[in-house]
Write a protein that holds these residues in place. Structure first.
Motif, PDB file in Angstrom:
ATOM      1  N   VAL A  33      -3.536 -32.731   2.035  1.00  0.00           N
ATOM      2  CA  VAL A  33      -4.906 -32.400   1.656  1.00  0.00           C
ATOM      3  C   VAL A  33      -5.193 -33.040   0.308  1.00  0.00           C
ATOM      4  O   VAL A  33      -4.271 -33.395  -0.430  1.00  0.00           O
ATOM      5  N   ASN A  34      -6.460 -33.170  -0.004  1.00  0.00           N
ATOM      6  CA  ASN A  34      -6.860 -33.818  -1.246  1.00  0.00           C
ATOM      7  C   ASN A  34      -7.732 -32.896  -2.075  1.00  0.00           C
ATOM      8  O   ASN A  34      -8.415 -32.024  -1.549  1.00  0.00           O
ATOM      9  N   GLY A  35      -7.690 -33.141  -3.354  1.00  0.00           N
ATOM     10  CA  GLY A  35      -8.579 -32.462  -4.284  1.00  0.00           C
ATOM     11  C   GLY A  35      -9.157 -33.511  -5.212  1.00  0.00           C
ATOM     12  O   GLY A  35      -8.479 -34.477  -5.575  1.00  0.00           O
ATOM     13  N   THR A  36     -10.400 -33.322  -5.570  1.00  0.00           N
ATOM     14  CA  THR A  36     -11.057 -34.289  -6.447  1.00  0.00           C
ATOM     15  C   THR A  36     -11.902 -33.561  -7.476  1.00  0.00           C
ATOM     16  O   THR A  36     -12.199 -32.371  -7.338  1.00  0.00           O
ATOM     17  N   CYS A  37     -12.289 -34.300  -8.488  1.00  0.00           N
ATOM     18  CA  CYS A  37     -13.287 -33.809  -9.432  1.00  0.00           C
ATOM     19  C   CYS A  37     -13.980 -35.010 -10.064  1.00  0.00           C
ATOM     20  O   CYS A  37     -13.541 -36.158  -9.877  1.00  0.00           O
ATOM     21  N   GLU A  38     -15.017 -34.721 -10.791  1.00  0.00           N
ATOM     22  CA  GLU A  38     -15.759 -35.765 -11.498  1.00  0.00           C
ATOM     23  C   GLU A  38     -16.152 -36.901 -10.559  1.00  0.00           C
ATOM     24  O   GLU A  38     -15.896 -38.082 -10.813  1.00  0.00           O
ATOM     25  N   GLY A  39     -16.724 -36.513  -9.417  1.00  0.00           N
ATOM     26  CA  GLY A  39     -17.184 -37.505  -8.458  1.00  0.00           C
ATOM     27  C   GLY A  39     -16.082 -38.357  -7.870  1.00  0.00           C
ATOM     28  O   GLY A  39     -16.311 -39.495  -7.493  1.00  0.00           O
ATOM     29  N   GLY A  40     -14.877 -37.814  -7.815  1.00  0.00           N
ATOM     30  CA  GLY A  40     -13.763 -38.543  -7.232  1.00  0.00           C
ATOM     31  C   GLY A  40     -13.012 -39.426  -8.217  1.00  0.00           C
ATOM     32  O   GLY A  40     -12.107 -40.161  -7.822  1.00  0.00           O
ATOM     33  N   SER A  41     -13.348 -39.332  -9.487  1.00  0.00           N
ATOM     34  CA  SER A  41     -12.652 -40.174 -10.459  1.00  0.00           C
ATOM     35  C   SER A  41     -11.218 -39.713 -10.703  1.00  0.00           C
ATOM     36  O   SER A  41     -10.386 -40.487 -11.165  1.00  0.00           O
ATOM     37  N   VAL A  42     -10.932 -38.451 -10.386  1.00  0.00           N
ATOM     38  CA  VAL A  42      -9.562 -37.941 -10.419  1.00  0.00           C
ATOM     39  C   VAL A  42      -9.288 -37.338  -9.045  1.00  0.00           C
ATOM     40  O   VAL A  42     -10.057 -36.506  -8.555  1.00  0.00           O
ATOM     41  N   ARG A  43      -8.192 -37.790  -8.428  1.00  0.00           N
ATOM     42  CA  ARG A  43      -7.832 -37.340  -7.078  1.00  0.00           C
ATOM     43  C   ARG A  43      -6.376 -36.899  -7.060  1.00  0.00           C
ATOM     44  O   ARG A  43      -5.519 -37.561  -7.622  1.00  0.00           O
ATOM     45  N   VAL A  44      -6.148 -35.788  -6.370  1.00  0.00           N
ATOM     46  CA  VAL A  44      -4.793 -35.285  -6.191  1.00  0.00           C
ATOM     47  C   VAL A  44      -4.557 -35.128  -4.702  1.00  0.00           C
ATOM     48  O   VAL A  44      -5.391 -34.543  -4.000  1.00  0.00           O
ATOM     49  N   ALA A  45      -3.442 -35.655  -4.226  1.00  0.00           N
ATOM     50  CA  ALA A  45      -3.040 -35.464  -2.836  1.00  0.00           C
ATOM     51  C   ALA A  45      -1.798 -34.585  -2.847  1.00  0.00           C
ATOM     52  O   ALA A  45      -0.865 -34.830  -3.610  1.00  0.00           O
ATOM     53  N   MET A  46      -1.819 -33.543  -2.014  1.00  0.00           N
ATOM     54  CA  MET A  46      -0.655 -32.667  -1.921  1.00  0.00           C
ATOM     55  C   MET A  46      -0.475 -32.211  -0.482  1.00  0.00           C
ATOM     56  O   MET A  46      -1.409 -32.265   0.311  1.00  0.00           O
ATOM     57  N   THR A  47       0.744 -31.801  -0.182  1.00  0.00           N
ATOM     58  CA  THR A  47       1.015 -31.276   1.147  1.00  0.00           C
ATOM     59  C   THR A  47       0.512 -29.845   1.210  1.00  0.00           C
ATOM     60  O   THR A  47       0.285 -29.201   0.180  1.00  0.00           O
ATOM     61  N   SER A  48       0.384 -29.349   2.411  1.00  0.00           N
ATOM     62  CA  SER A  48      -0.073 -27.971   2.562  1.00  0.00           C
ATOM     63  C   SER A  48       0.963 -26.972   2.069  1.00  0.00           C
ATOM     64  O   SER A  48       0.647 -25.807   1.872  1.00  0.00           O
ATOM     65  N   SER A  49       2.188 -27.439   1.821  1.00  0.00           N
ATOM     66  CA  SER A  49       3.197 -26.557   1.234  1.00  0.00           C
ATOM     67  C   SER A  49       3.163 -26.608  -0.295  1.00  0.00           C
ATOM     68  O   SER A  49       3.935 -25.926  -0.952  1.00  0.00           O
ATOM     69  N   GLY A  50       2.245 -27.409  -0.861  1.00  0.00           N
ATOM     70  CA  GLY A  50       2.041 -27.426  -2.302  1.00  0.00           C
ATOM     71  C   GLY A  50       2.761 -28.523  -3.057  1.00  0.00           C
ATOM     72  O   GLY A  50       2.694 -28.567  -4.281  1.00  0.00           O
ATOM     73  N   LEU A  73      -9.648 -32.506 -16.266  1.00  0.00           N
ATOM     74  CA  LEU A  73     -10.025 -33.097 -14.980  1.00  0.00           C
ATOM     75  C   LEU A  73      -8.863 -33.074 -13.992  1.00  0.00           C
ATOM     76  O   LEU A  73      -9.045 -32.770 -12.810  1.00  0.00           O
ATOM     77  N   VAL A  74      -7.666 -33.392 -14.471  1.00  0.00           N
ATOM     78  CA  VAL A  74      -6.489 -33.355 -13.591  1.00  0.00           C
ATOM     79  C   VAL A  74      -6.261 -31.927 -13.102  1.00  0.00           C
ATOM     80  O   VAL A  74      -6.004 -31.700 -11.916  1.00  0.00           O
ATOM     81  N   ALA A  75      -6.372 -30.961 -14.002  1.00  0.00           N
ATOM     82  CA  ALA A  75      -6.194 -29.558 -13.610  1.00  0.00           C
ATOM     83  C   ALA A  75      -7.254 -29.142 -12.583  1.00  0.00           C
ATOM     84  O   ALA A  75      -6.945 -28.443 -11.607  1.00  0.00           O
ATOM     85  N   GLU A  76      -8.484 -29.582 -12.763  1.00  0.00           N
ATOM     86  CA  GLU A  76      -9.556 -29.256 -11.810  1.00  0.00           C
ATOM     87  C   GLU A  76      -9.287 -29.876 -10.441  1.00  0.00           C
ATOM     88  O   GLU A  76      -9.497 -29.231  -9.406  1.00  0.00           O
ATOM     89  N   ALA A  77      -8.828 -31.115 -10.430  1.00  0.00           N
ATOM     90  CA  ALA A  77      -8.520 -31.778  -9.150  1.00  0.00           C
ATOM     91  C   ALA A  77      -7.357 -31.073  -8.453  1.00  0.00           C
ATOM     92  O   ALA A  77      -7.368 -30.906  -7.229  1.00  0.00           O
ATOM     93  N   MET A  78      -6.358 -30.663  -9.220  1.00  0.00           N
ATOM     94  CA  MET A  78      -5.232 -29.936  -8.625  1.00  0.00           C
ATOM     95  C   MET A  78      -5.692 -28.593  -8.074  1.00  0.00           C
ATOM     96  O   MET A  78      -5.275 -28.195  -6.976  1.00  0.00           O
ATOM     97  N   GLN A  79      -6.556 -27.904  -8.794  1.00  0.00           N
ATOM     98  CA  GLN A  79      -7.070 -26.627  -8.305  1.00  0.00           C
ATOM     99  C   GLN A  79      -7.886 -26.829  -7.036  1.00  0.00           C
ATOM    100  O   GLN A  79      -7.795 -26.039  -6.091  1.00  0.00           O
ATOM    101  N   ASP A  80      -8.668 -27.894  -6.991  1.00  0.00           N
ATOM    102  CA  ASP A  80      -9.442 -28.201  -5.796  1.00  0.00           C
ATOM    103  C   ASP A  80      -8.517 -28.453  -4.606  1.00  0.00           C
ATOM    104  O   ASP A  80      -8.763 -27.968  -3.496  1.00  0.00           O
ATOM    105  N   ALA A  81      -7.435 -29.187  -4.834  1.00  0.00           N
ATOM    106  CA  ALA A  81      -6.466 -29.444  -3.763  1.00  0.00           C
ATOM    107  C   ALA A  81      -5.836 -28.134  -3.289  1.00  0.00           C
ATOM    108  O   ALA A  81      -5.695 -27.908  -2.083  1.00  0.00           O
ATOM    109  N   LEU A  82      -5.454 -27.265  -4.218  1.00  0.00           N
ATOM    110  CA  LEU A  82      -4.878 -25.966  -3.834  1.00  0.00           C
ATOM    111  C   LEU A  82      -5.874 -25.129  -3.038  1.00  0.00           C
ATOM    112  O   LEU A  82      -5.506 -24.473  -2.056  1.00  0.00           O
ATOM    113  N   ASN A  83      -7.125 -25.142  -3.467  1.00  0.00           N
ATOM    114  CA  ASN A  83      -8.159 -24.420  -2.710  1.00  0.00           C
ATOM    115  C   ASN A  83      -8.294 -24.986  -1.304  1.00  0.00           C
ATOM    116  O   ASN A  83      -8.482 -24.232  -0.338  1.00  0.00           O
ATOM    117  N   ASN A  84      -8.184 -26.309  -1.188  1.00  0.00           N
ATOM    118  CA  ASN A  84      -8.261 -26.935   0.133  1.00  0.00           C
ATOM    119  C   ASN A  84      -7.052 -26.580   0.989  1.00  0.00           C
ATOM    120  O   ASN A  84      -7.179 -26.403   2.203  1.00  0.00           O
TER     121      ASN A  84
END
Length: 109
Positions: A33-50, A73-84
């Motif tokens: 799953v992915n998480g993004t912030c700032e219009g996609g300028s920071v993206r985090v990809a993580m597995t569903s196991s975290g 921004l990195v923290a926000e993208a990671m939080q978005d990925a966790l929420n996803n």
């Protein structure tokens, strides 16, 4: 004899749901799953196991005079990925949970 048949059927259905939960969990383990912030300028990809697979930062997100903003921004993208991750897990498991609740409530559909 009717009680034994009902118990047998209950246990059969419970076992079926257990197998479906195990299959769903195994299928989600490596799902990305992915998480993004700032219009996609920071993206985090993580597995569903975290497990974090990658972090991508576009140059427009970097301001060397304000690294605290980049950290945020990195923290926000990671939080978005966790929420996803949570959303995917709920989406996959909710039908199984509903089936289990119906079985316990003895409310066949």
């Amino acid at each position: 004899m009717g009680y034994q048949n009902e118990l047998h059927e209950f246990l059969r259905q419970a076992q079926e749901i257990t197998v479906r939960v195990q299959e769903a969990s195994a299928g989600m383990a490596d799902r990305e799953v992915n998480g993004t912030c700032e219009g996609g300028s920071v993206r985090v990809a993580m597995t569903s196991s975290g497990d974090v697979r990658s972090v991508r930062i576009e140059p427009r997100a970097v301001n060397l005079d304000n690294l605290r903003r980049l950290e945020t921004l990195v923290a926000e993208a990671m939080q978005d990925a966790l929420n996803n991750v949570r959303g995917v897990a709920q989406q996959v498991m909710q039908p199984l949970t509903d089936d289990l609740n119906r079985l316990i409530a003895d409310d066949p559909q």
